[in-house]
Design a protein around this motif. Structure first.
Motif, short mmCIF file in Angstrom:
data_model
loop_
_atom_site.label_atom_id
_atom_site.label_comp_id
_atom_site.label_asym_id
_atom_site.label_seq_id
_atom_site.Cartn_x
_atom_site.Cartn_y
_atom_site.Cartn_z
N SER A 152 0.85 -1.20 0.00
CA SER A 152 0.00 0.00 0.00
C SER A 152 0.88 1.24 0.00
O SER A 152 1.99 1.24 0.54
N ASP A 153 0.36 2.27 -0.64
CA ASP A 153 1.09 3.55 -0.67
C ASP A 153 0.08 4.68 -0.76
O ASP A 153 -0.99 4.53 -1.36
N ASN A 154 0.43 5.81 -0.16
CA ASN A 154 -0.39 7.02 -0.20
C ASN A 154 0.38 8.14 -0.87
O ASN A 154 1.61 8.19 -0.81
N TRP A 155 -0.33 9.03 -1.47
CA TRP A 155 0.31 10.23 -2.02
C TRP A 155 -0.71 11.36 -2.06
O TRP A 155 -1.90 11.14 -2.02
N ARG A 156 -0.17 12.57 -2.19
CA ARG A 156 -1.01 13.77 -2.13
C ARG A 156 -0.92 14.54 -3.44
O ARG A 156 0.16 14.69 -4.01
N ASN A 157 -2.07 15.04 -3.89
CA ASN A 157 -2.12 15.90 -5.06
C ASN A 157 -1.73 17.31 -4.63
O ASN A 157 -2.40 17.93 -3.81
N ASP A 158 -0.64 17.82 -5.17
CA ASP A 158 -0.13 19.13 -4.75
C ASP A 158 -1.07 20.27 -5.13
O ASP A 158 -1.03 21.34 -4.52
N THR A 192 -4.66 20.03 -5.46
CA THR A 192 -5.91 19.99 -4.71
C THR A 192 -5.74 19.62 -3.25
O THR A 192 -6.69 19.73 -2.47
N GLN A 193 -4.52 19.14 -2.90
CA GLN A 193 -4.22 18.69 -1.54
C GLN A 193 -5.05 17.48 -1.12
O GLN A 193 -5.19 17.19 0.06
N ILE A 231 -7.07 -3.80 -5.16
CA ILE A 231 -8.40 -3.97 -4.55
C ILE A 231 -8.95 -2.64 -4.04
O ILE A 231 -10.11 -2.57 -3.63
N LYS A 232 -8.13 -1.60 -4.03
CA LYS A 232 -8.64 -0.27 -3.66
C LYS A 232 -7.77 0.78 -4.30
O LYS A 232 -6.54 0.73 -4.25
N PHE A 233 -8.41 1.74 -4.92
CA PHE A 233 -7.72 2.89 -5.51
C PHE A 233 -8.68 4.06 -5.42
O PHE A 233 -9.68 4.10 -6.15
N GLY A 234 -8.41 4.99 -4.52
CA GLY A 234 -9.34 6.10 -4.37
C GLY A 234 -8.86 7.12 -3.37
O GLY A 234 -7.77 6.99 -2.78
N ALA A 235 -9.67 8.14 -3.17
CA ALA A 235 -9.33 9.23 -2.27
C ALA A 235 -9.61 8.83 -0.83
O ALA A 235 -10.51 8.04 -0.55
N LEU A 236 -8.82 9.38 0.08
CA LEU A 236 -9.01 9.17 1.51
C LEU A 236 -9.85 10.30 2.08
O LEU A 236 -9.87 11.41 1.55
N THR A 237 -10.53 9.99 3.16
CA THR A 237 -11.32 11.02 3.84
C THR A 237 -10.46 11.70 4.91
O THR A 237 -9.75 11.03 5.66
N PRO A 238 -10.48 13.02 4.94
CA PRO A 238 -9.68 13.73 5.96
C PRO A 238 -10.26 13.52 7.35
O PRO A 238 -11.46 13.20 7.48
N PRO A 239 -9.46 13.69 8.40
CA PRO A 239 -8.03 14.01 8.40
C PRO A 239 -7.19 12.80 7.99
O PRO A 239 -7.57 11.66 8.24
N PHE A 240 -6.02 13.08 7.39
CA PHE A 240 -5.19 12.01 6.86
C PHE A 240 -4.21 11.51 7.91
O PHE A 240 -2.99 11.65 7.78
N ASP A 241 -4.76 10.93 8.98
CA ASP A 241 -3.89 10.39 10.03
C ASP A 241 -4.02 8.88 10.05
O ASP A 241 -4.82 8.28 9.31
N GLY A 242 -3.23 8.22 10.90
CA GLY A 242 -3.19 6.77 10.94
C GLY A 242 -4.51 6.13 11.29
O GLY A 242 -4.86 5.08 10.73
#
Length: 321
Positions: free
Chosen positions: A182-188, A190-191, A213-224
């Motif tokens: 798994s990996d996360n990244w941020r759109n510079d 749109t944040q 099995i999953k590819f999509g946006a995360l819901t804020p806040p972006f914490d653990g």
């Protein structure tokens, strides 16, 4: 000789509509691909292959084994003629135009192929409304009605559901544990934060399989904690939270929090972890090497700047000729 020349006079070509006394003689399946050539002399009866036109002996007392062997080895039967796929040339007023010789297009297969083309290439659904695209499809299949962008969108969702069921079945039928990267990244711009989770497992043929099995946006806040909730929902949706092997992640701090939360949830739900969760989290080797190199480059930044300054000094101090 099975391939001897047919020098006998052919009196009639059997159409397999034999009289009642001869029906039993032509029950062999070879006669679906063979044409019986009868002669006045029954010992000189021949058989002609529908595919390669070869003439073979067909005596009533010699059986059909040699005919079966011929059909098994017949190149014309076992390989589709390349002429079927050739583009025929038609000359018209000195100009050469190209048309399909004998196209056989499955409209449903073409419809799915168009949908896959749009999705795999990340094209807009409105691509199918472009005049150039419509012209291309009309040339390939003149009787095919080009679909609208709304229909292609519905098809994409339908085919996704079909593929989702296939992947679900593969995951459910896996005989071993399933591991994840798994990996996360941020759109510079749109944040927005995104996550991608890939399942990896060994199938019954000992081949490595992997599926996103999953590819999509995360819901804020972006914490653990929030990321752990999204990952847990994903595992529950695929019904594989009881077959977890390990997670390979980078060294971000929130990943430590996420893994700790997921382990507590699994243990609370009675799920058994592999090797008592000692290897539940594996840190990405490539990410570690990258961090080492970045740290090393920071340490020698001052040295690099001094060398660069010295190089500029010598370059400008050399007199021009």
């Amino acid at each position: 000789d099975d391939d001897e020349d047919d020098d006998v006079a052919v009196l009639e070509i059997s159409t397999l509509q034999q009289d009642e006394g001869k029906v039993g003689a032509f029950r062999s399946l070879v006669w679906k691909d063979m044409e019986r050539l009868e002669s006045t002399n029954k010992s000189e009866t021949k058989a002609r292959c529908f595919h390669c036109k070869a003439i073979l002996t067909a005596k009533s007392n010699s059986g059909t084994s040699h005919l079966k062997r011929h059909l098994d080895e017949c190149l014309a039967k076992n390989n589709v003629s390349i002429n079927f796929f050739l583009i025929g040339a038609q000359h018209n007023s000195g100009e050469q135009t190209m048309t399909l010789k004998d196209p056989k297009v499955d409209p449903q297969a073409l419809r799915k192929a168009i949908c896959m083309y749009v999705v795999a290439g990340a094209y807009s659904f409105s691509t199918v409304d472009e005049p150039g695209f419509k012209h291309m499809i009309s040339i390939a299949c003149s009787n095919y009605n080009v679909l609208s962008k709304h229909t292609i969108r519905r098809d994409a969702l339908k085919y996704y559901e079909e593929e989702w069921k296939i992947v679900m079945s593969d995951l459910q039928n896996s005989i071993g544990r399933i591991s994840f990267t798994s990996d996360n990244w941020r759109n510079d711009h749109t944040q927005d934060e995104y996550i991608c989770i890939t399942a990896n497992w060994i199938d019954t043929n000992w081949k490595l399989q992997k599926r996103i099995i999953k590819f999509g946006a995360l819901t804020p806040p972006f914490d653990g904690l929030n990321i752990a909730e999204d990952v847990s929902l994903c595992l529950s949706k695929w019904k594989i939270d009881g077959k977890l092997g390990c997670f390979t992640l980078d060294n971000a701090t929130y990943n430590n929090v996420m893994i700790g939360q997921i382990k507590r949830q699994l243990i609370r739900n009675g799920k058994q972890l592999l090797f008592f969760d000692d290897f539940f989290q594996i840190r990405c080797c490539c990410h570690i090497i990258n961090l080492i190199i970045q740290s090393g480059l920071k340490l020698i930044d001052s040295v690099v700047e001094k060398i660069r300054a010295i190089g500029k000094h010598f370059r400008y101090s050399i007199p021009k000729r």
